[in-house]
Design an enzyme around this catalytic site. Structure first.
Site, PDB file in Angstrom:
ATOM      1  N   LYS A  21      -4.371   0.540  -3.192  1.00 15.01           N
ATOM      2  CA  LYS A  21      -5.589  -0.213  -2.876  1.00 15.01           C
ATOM      3  C   LYS A  21      -6.316   0.464  -1.723  1.00 15.01           C
ATOM      4  O   LYS A  21      -5.666   0.935  -0.777  1.00 15.01           O
ATOM      5  CB  LYS A  21      -5.213  -1.660  -2.516  1.00 15.01           C
ATOM      6  CG  LYS A  21      -6.396  -2.597  -2.308  1.00 15.01           C
ATOM      7  CD  LYS A  21      -5.911  -4.030  -2.072  1.00 15.01           C
ATOM      8  CE  LYS A  21      -7.058  -5.001  -1.860  1.00 15.01           C
ATOM      9  NZ  LYS A  21      -6.595  -6.396  -1.668  1.00 15.01           N
ATOM     10  N   SER A  50      -8.759  -9.742  -4.688  1.00 17.15           N
ATOM     11  CA  SER A  50      -9.491  -8.540  -4.347  1.00 17.15           C
ATOM     12  C   SER A  50      -8.806  -7.244  -4.803  1.00 17.15           C
ATOM     13  O   SER A  50      -9.437  -6.189  -4.817  1.00 17.15           O
ATOM     14  CB  SER A  50      -9.701  -8.490  -2.837  1.00 17.15           C
ATOM     15  OG  SER A  50      -8.468  -8.373  -2.167  1.00 17.15           O
ATOM     16  N   SER A  98      -4.935 -12.442  -3.444  1.00 11.41           N
ATOM     17  CA  SER A  98      -5.504 -11.181  -3.946  1.00 11.41           C
ATOM     18  C   SER A  98      -4.558 -10.275  -4.724  1.00 11.41           C
ATOM     19  O   SER A  98      -5.003  -9.283  -5.292  1.00 11.41           O
ATOM     20  CB  SER A  98      -6.099 -10.380  -2.797  1.00 11.41           C
ATOM     21  OG  SER A  98      -7.378 -10.873  -2.508  1.00 11.41           O
TER      22      SER A  98
HETATM   23  N1  GLN Z   1     -10.158 -14.661  -2.668  1.00  7.97           N
HETATM   24  C1  GLN Z   1      -9.692 -14.887  -1.344  1.00  7.97           C
HETATM   25  C2  GLN Z   1     -10.767 -14.508  -0.355  1.00  7.97           C
HETATM   26  O1  GLN Z   1     -11.801 -14.152  -0.766  1.00  7.97           O
HETATM   27  C3  GLN Z   1      -8.417 -14.152  -1.096  1.00  7.97           C
HETATM   28  C4  GLN Z   1      -8.618 -12.728  -0.817  1.00  7.97           C
HETATM   29  C5  GLN Z   1      -7.358 -12.012  -0.478  1.00  7.97           C
HETATM   30  O2  GLN Z   1      -6.267 -12.505  -0.731  1.00  7.97           O
HETATM   31  N2  GLN Z   1      -7.506 -10.858   0.148  1.00  7.97           N
HETATM   32  O3  GLN Z   1     -10.576 -14.560   0.825  1.00  7.97           O
END
Ligand code: GLN
Length: 488
Positions: free
Chosen positions: A75, A150, A174
């Site tokens: 990532k 994400s 995410s």
């Molecule tokens: N969707 C969540 C956010 O936007 C979680 C994102 C994540 O786990 N990095 O914060």
């Protein structure tokens, strides 16, 4: 390119295939499909070939490497020395990491081969990858749909055979949500289990690195290598890692599985409701006992998370001001330089979070918002502790819907709602994963889309969690029932 990580490592260690052969096959797949899928922001063909050559030399010298020749997608919020590390942001578009994150280094030392840096929502804020400022990633099961986020680039890459293992980070879901959307296993370990050194921070008290894989066995293999204390991360926990890959089970006898009363599934529609009922029954068929548990705070998860995460992000992202890292847009004086840099460097969702977080931390509002959210967070820990007196694992949906179409969630609130089931575990720091549990047909579509079952365990219950997920996966084999057409 379709071999599992376990099988690749076995063959390369046994000398049946070279790491170079495996790497070339996967790099060829990337060349064929990634212009269409957009899983990677940076392809690392040269580095991958050099790394594979080194792995082959180590094998020839007699070493045994747990991840020999296993291609990994990293990532793009994890540093890999000498490569671009962008966080999916214009702010870091040209930034080259000067060192390597501990979790990445551990995989590479164990013989893994980095094949690319994967797309993500900007600074890991989002649930669809649509917040990336640098590219669009498509879901290999339906190119008109998002891969989740994400860690959507890592998920798409693994689903499309462009890597065997994906490295993701999970702050509020995410890893688990993109895994569910792309028919993968996505595993978030206990907070502190895997070092965050070299992971560009979003919300430091929640961020955790973990693997995405096409099977529980592969996820366990990668997890065993990346977990453990790191002197470079003071929040990493000094406690022996119970190996998971060698403790996988094929039944659930004696395991009590909690179903959270407050979660329900009826609101999700009859098709999804019956899918999860079937999943719970399958757990029972494997020998588990289902028990009802209560999580009275469940409905406060989003409100709590969407104060704490932005508060921490507003502080963490203060360093991106044009002075030291990445983009600088000059102005008449230093103040104008900060302003212009941040105005041009950050996208709308990141700005929204910085605004909310700065507000929640400002004097006068700090007690009303931030302190209150911290108190609520403590209650999540207490609720789960009580629940785990009655059960060993908790089962729930990973996400409330399958992968949605691009632009379907254009108001931020509906996007935040995607995290409803994953956030409570994040707030409590628990280990949790998503494992494929079947398919639903989205309205107006003829392509069945995968769904994920979330399983969560008490703190440091990683080995038991993966063992149970393996039993479910082996008995049901949901992931094998559809092919990622967009990747073939
Ligand atoms: N969707 C969540 C956010 O936007 C979680 C994102 C994540 O786990 N990095 O914060």
């Amino acid at each position: 390119m379709e071999l599992s990580a376990v099988e690749i490592a076995r063959r390369v260690n046994a000398g049946e295939n070279s790491a170079r052969e495996v790497t070339d096959a996967v790099l060829a797949q990337i060349d064929v499909v990634d212009d269409r899928l957009g899983a990677y922001l940076t392809r690392l063909h040269d580095l991958a070939r050099v790394s594979a050559g080194r792995v082959d030399a180590r094998i020839r010298a007699g070493e045994h490497l747990p991840l020999a020749g296993v291609p990994v997608a990293v990532k793009d919020n994890m540093c890999l020395a000498g490569t671009r590390t962008t966080c999916g942001s214009k702010m870091l578009e040209g930034w080259v990491a000067p060192y390597t994150a501990t979790a990445v280094a551990r995989l590479l030392d164990a013989g893994a081969v980095p094949v690319g840096k994967a797309n993500m929502d900007e600074f890991a804020m989002g649930s669809s990858c649509e917040n990336s400022a640098l590219g669009q990633t498509r879901n290999p099961y339906d190119l008109e749909r998002v891969p989740g986020g994400s860690s959507g680039g890592s998920a798409a890459a693994v689903a499309a055979y462009e890597a065997a293992i994906g490295m993701g980070s999970d702050t509020g879901g995410s890893i688990r949500e993109p895994a569910a959307f792309c028919n993968l296993v996505g595993f978030k370990p206990t907070y502190g289990r895997v070092s965050r050194y070299g992971l560009i921070a979003f919300a430091s008290s929640l961020d955790q690195i973990g693997p995405l894989a096409r099977s529980v066995e592969d996820a366990a293999l990668a997890y065993d290598v990346m977990a453990g204390k790191d002197p470079m991360d003071s929040t990493s926990v000094d406690r022996p890692v119970e190996p998971a890959a060698t403790a996988l089970r094929s039944d659930l006898r004696g395991v009590r599985v909690g179903i959270v009363k407050e979660f329900g599934t009826q609101g999700l529609g009859p098709e999804i409701d019956s899918l999860y009922r079937r999943a719970y029954l399958d757990l029972e068929k494997l020998g588990a006992t289902l028990v009802d548990v209560e999580l009275p705070t469940a409905d406060y998860g989003l409100a709590t998370y969407y104060l704490i995460a932005p508060a921490e992000c507003s502080s963490n992202l203060a360093r991106f001001d044009g002075v030291r890292y990445g983009l600088r847009v000059d102005g008449e004086d230093v103040g104008r330089m900060y302003e212009r840099t941040r105005a041009e460097g950050f996208g709308p969702e990141v700005k929204r979070r910085i605004l909310i977080g700065t507000y929640a931390l400002s004097s006068g509002y700090y007690d009303a918002y931030y302190v209150k959210a911290q108190k609520a967070r403590t209650m999540f820990g207490a609720d789960f502790k009580r629940a785990f007196e009655r059960c060993d694992l908790i089962a729930s949906p990973a996400a409330s819907s399958p992968a949605f179409a691009f632009h379907a969630k254009s108001d931020p609130y509906s996007m935040y709602m995607m995290d409803y089931y994953t956030i409570p575990m994040s707030l409590a720091g628990l280990p949790a994963l998503s494992v494929p549990c079947g398919y639903v047909l989205p309205e107006g579509s003829s392509r069945p889309m995968p769904m994920g079952l979330q399983l969560a365990a008490p703190l440091f219950g990683e080995a038991q969690l993966l063992a149970a997920a393996n039993a479910y996966e082996c008995a049901t084999q949901h992931a094998r029932q559809q092919r990622p057409e967009g990747a073939l």
